[in-house]
Motif scaffolding. Sequence first.
Motif, PDB file in Angstrom:
ATOM      1  N   LEU A   1     -24.272 -39.460 -93.473  1.00  0.00           N
ATOM      2  CA  LEU A   1     -23.405 -40.621 -93.618  1.00  0.00           C
ATOM      3  C   LEU A   1     -23.471 -41.526 -92.392  1.00  0.00           C
ATOM      4  O   LEU A   1     -23.374 -42.744 -92.509  1.00  0.00           O
ATOM      5  CB  LEU A   1     -21.966 -40.169 -93.854  1.00  0.00           C
ATOM      6  CG  LEU A   1     -21.720 -39.310 -95.100  1.00  0.00           C
ATOM      7  CD1 LEU A   1     -20.257 -38.913 -95.177  1.00  0.00           C
ATOM      8  CD2 LEU A   1     -22.151 -40.038 -96.358  1.00  0.00           C
ATOM      9  N   ARG A   2     -23.643 -40.938 -91.235  1.00  0.00           N
ATOM     10  CA  ARG A   2     -23.636 -41.711 -89.995  1.00  0.00           C
ATOM     11  C   ARG A   2     -24.947 -42.441 -89.752  1.00  0.00           C
ATOM     12  O   ARG A   2     -24.945 -43.566 -89.235  1.00  0.00           O
ATOM     13  CB  ARG A   2     -23.324 -40.774 -88.828  1.00  0.00           C
ATOM     14  CG  ARG A   2     -23.335 -41.442 -87.454  1.00  0.00           C
ATOM     15  CD  ARG A   2     -22.643 -40.572 -86.445  1.00  0.00           C
ATOM     16  NE  ARG A   2     -21.212 -40.483 -86.690  1.00  0.00           N
ATOM     17  CZ  ARG A   2     -20.487 -39.392 -86.486  1.00  0.00           C
ATOM     18  NH1 ARG A   2     -21.056 -38.287 -86.056  1.00  0.00           N
ATOM     19  NH2 ARG A   2     -19.187 -39.388 -86.725  1.00  0.00           N
TER      20      ARG A   2
ATOM     21  N   LEU B   1     -20.129 -42.732-101.777  1.00  0.00           N
ATOM     22  CA  LEU B   1     -20.373 -42.716-100.336  1.00  0.00           C
ATOM     23  C   LEU B   1     -19.115 -43.124 -99.563  1.00  0.00           C
ATOM     24  O   LEU B   1     -18.773 -42.512 -98.553  1.00  0.00           O
ATOM     25  CB  LEU B   1     -21.535 -43.641 -99.978  1.00  0.00           C
ATOM     26  CG  LEU B   1     -21.838 -43.661 -98.473  1.00  0.00           C
ATOM     27  CD1 LEU B   1     -23.317 -43.434 -98.202  1.00  0.00           C
ATOM     28  CD2 LEU B   1     -21.401 -44.989 -97.844  1.00  0.00           C
ATOM     29  N   ILE B   2     -18.432 -44.156-100.052  1.00  0.00           N
ATOM     30  CA  ILE B   2     -17.184 -44.582 -99.405  1.00  0.00           C
ATOM     31  C   ILE B   2     -16.175 -43.436 -99.439  1.00  0.00           C
ATOM     32  O   ILE B   2     -15.491 -43.163 -98.455  1.00  0.00           O
ATOM     33  CB  ILE B   2     -16.621 -45.841-100.085  1.00  0.00           C
ATOM     34  CG1 ILE B   2     -17.579 -47.026 -99.896  1.00  0.00           C
ATOM     35  CG2 ILE B   2     -15.241 -46.189 -99.517  1.00  0.00           C
ATOM     36  CD1 ILE B   2     -17.179 -48.277-100.662  1.00  0.00           C
TER      37      ILE B   2
ATOM     38  N   GLY C   1     -13.110 -38.466 -92.531  1.00  0.00           N
ATOM     39  CA  GLY C   1     -12.379 -39.093 -91.430  1.00  0.00           C
ATOM     40  C   GLY C   1     -13.165 -40.185 -90.738  1.00  0.00           C
ATOM     41  O   GLY C   1     -12.938 -40.476 -89.561  1.00  0.00           O
ATOM     42  N   MET C   2     -14.079 -40.833 -91.477  1.00  0.00           N
ATOM     43  CA  MET C   2     -14.967 -41.833 -90.884  1.00  0.00           C
ATOM     44  C   MET C   2     -14.648 -43.252 -91.354  1.00  0.00           C
ATOM     45  O   MET C   2     -15.516 -44.118 -91.366  1.00  0.00           O
ATOM     46  CB  MET C   2     -16.428 -41.490 -91.223  1.00  0.00           C
ATOM     47  CG  MET C   2     -16.877 -40.135 -90.726  1.00  0.00           C
ATOM     48  SD  MET C   2     -18.513 -39.652 -91.357  1.00  0.00           S
ATOM     49  CE  MET C   2     -19.563 -40.865 -90.551  1.00  0.00           C
TER      50      MET C   2
ATOM     51  N   LEU D   1     -16.859 -46.561 -90.926  1.00  0.00           N
ATOM     52  CA  LEU D   1     -17.341 -47.270 -92.107  1.00  0.00           C
ATOM     53  C   LEU D   1     -17.011 -48.757 -92.016  1.00  0.00           C
ATOM     54  O   LEU D   1     -17.823 -49.600 -92.403  1.00  0.00           O
ATOM     55  CB  LEU D   1     -16.725 -46.673 -93.370  1.00  0.00           C
ATOM     56  CG  LEU D   1     -17.106 -47.341 -94.696  1.00  0.00           C
ATOM     57  CD1 LEU D   1     -18.610 -47.367 -94.888  1.00  0.00           C
ATOM     58  CD2 LEU D   1     -16.424 -46.639 -95.860  1.00  0.00           C
ATOM     59  N   GLN D   2     -15.851 -49.075 -91.496  1.00  0.00           N
ATOM     60  CA  GLN D   2     -15.492 -50.492 -91.340  1.00  0.00           C
ATOM     61  C   GLN D   2     -16.461 -51.194 -90.395  1.00  0.00           C
ATOM     62  O   GLN D   2     -16.886 -52.323 -90.652  1.00  0.00           O
ATOM     63  CB  GLN D   2     -14.060 -50.631 -90.816  1.00  0.00           C
ATOM     64  CG  GLN D   2     -13.616 -52.087 -90.693  1.00  0.00           C
ATOM     65  CD  GLN D   2     -12.145 -52.222 -90.334  1.00  0.00           C
ATOM     66  OE1 GLN D   2     -11.411 -51.222 -90.306  1.00  0.00           O
ATOM     67  NE2 GLN D   2     -11.716 -53.426 -90.048  1.00  0.00           N
ATOM     68  N   ARG D   3     -16.848 -50.519 -89.319  1.00  0.00           N
ATOM     69  CA  ARG D   3     -17.830 -51.099 -88.398  1.00  0.00           C
ATOM     70  C   ARG D   3     -19.181 -51.275 -89.091  1.00  0.00           C
ATOM     71  O   ARG D   3     -19.879 -52.266 -88.853  1.00  0.00           O
ATOM     72  CB  ARG D   3     -17.978 -50.218 -87.149  1.00  0.00           C
ATOM     73  CG  ARG D   3     -16.768 -50.257 -86.226  1.00  0.00           C
ATOM     74  CD  ARG D   3     -17.135 -49.746 -84.842  1.00  0.00           C
ATOM     75  NE  ARG D   3     -17.567 -48.365 -84.870  1.00  0.00           N
ATOM     76  CZ  ARG D   3     -16.764 -47.332 -84.642  1.00  0.00           C
ATOM     77  NH1 ARG D   3     -15.484 -47.534 -84.366  1.00  0.00           N
ATOM     78  NH2 ARG D   3     -17.209 -46.093 -84.673  1.00  0.00           N
ATOM     79  N   MET D   4     -19.559 -50.317 -89.926  1.00  0.00           N
ATOM     80  CA  MET D   4     -20.829 -50.427 -90.653  1.00  0.00           C
ATOM     81  C   MET D   4     -20.822 -51.632 -91.587  1.00  0.00           C
ATOM     82  O   MET D   4     -21.814 -52.360 -91.683  1.00  0.00           O
ATOM     83  CB  MET D   4     -21.074 -49.148 -91.462  1.00  0.00           C
ATOM     84  CG  MET D   4     -21.387 -47.920 -90.630  1.00  0.00           C
ATOM     85  SD  MET D   4     -21.617 -46.463 -91.697  1.00  0.00           S
ATOM     86  CE  MET D   4     -22.066 -45.214 -90.485  1.00  0.00           C
TER      87      MET D   4
END
Length: 199
Positions: free
Chosen positions: A65-66, A90-91, A98-99, A103-106
């Motif tokens: 995911l990262r 994926l979301i 806990g990401m 995810l918002q940064r991505m």
Amino acid sequence: TATRERDSSNVLALRHDSYRKIILGTEAFALRVRDWNRQLAEFYAEQPTSILADNGKVTINVRKLRYMLYYQVAAEMWEAACRTLCSIPLIQAMCEAGMSVELQRMFTKAIRVIPAGFEGEASEEGEEPIGLKSVQIFYRFFIRTVQALGQHSRMIEQPGIVIQMAANEPLHTLPERQAQQILGAEGDSRVWMQAVNKA
């Protein structure tokens, strides 16, 4: 330049950080870096999103995911990056892990670097193309979901909550249609709550 004593050949001597701009600025090297990033993106895409441990516990593959989206963007794989961000599963997985902040940064980085007007292509006949506009739609859905659940500690990390929120989006929107496909899949018997005022 400097001369190497071993074979009297000339070598290029660079000082400070100038080497980075010079080397990365060459077209041939940039193409090689893009290809390396593409290979890494494809490697992570092939990995499972969740892993079943020997003790029967299911663990989310945080490494995939990262890094999958990171390398897709670095390789300028815009189609793949858009489909990654426009994926309710994926979301859901990233939120469960806990990401959500990551995810918002991505999302914000992808929206910034994906070429304006990129529309993508439909993978199946009758399917709507997934492009930058779709990413923006899913980003707004993600932000609404985070804000709606923000007052409830760790609610965003609950299994299935993102799919339920997507299913309660207005009818015929991209997140709503994708969630309904997931919930209507054969063998999916999960229980979810539908909002009584759903449009």
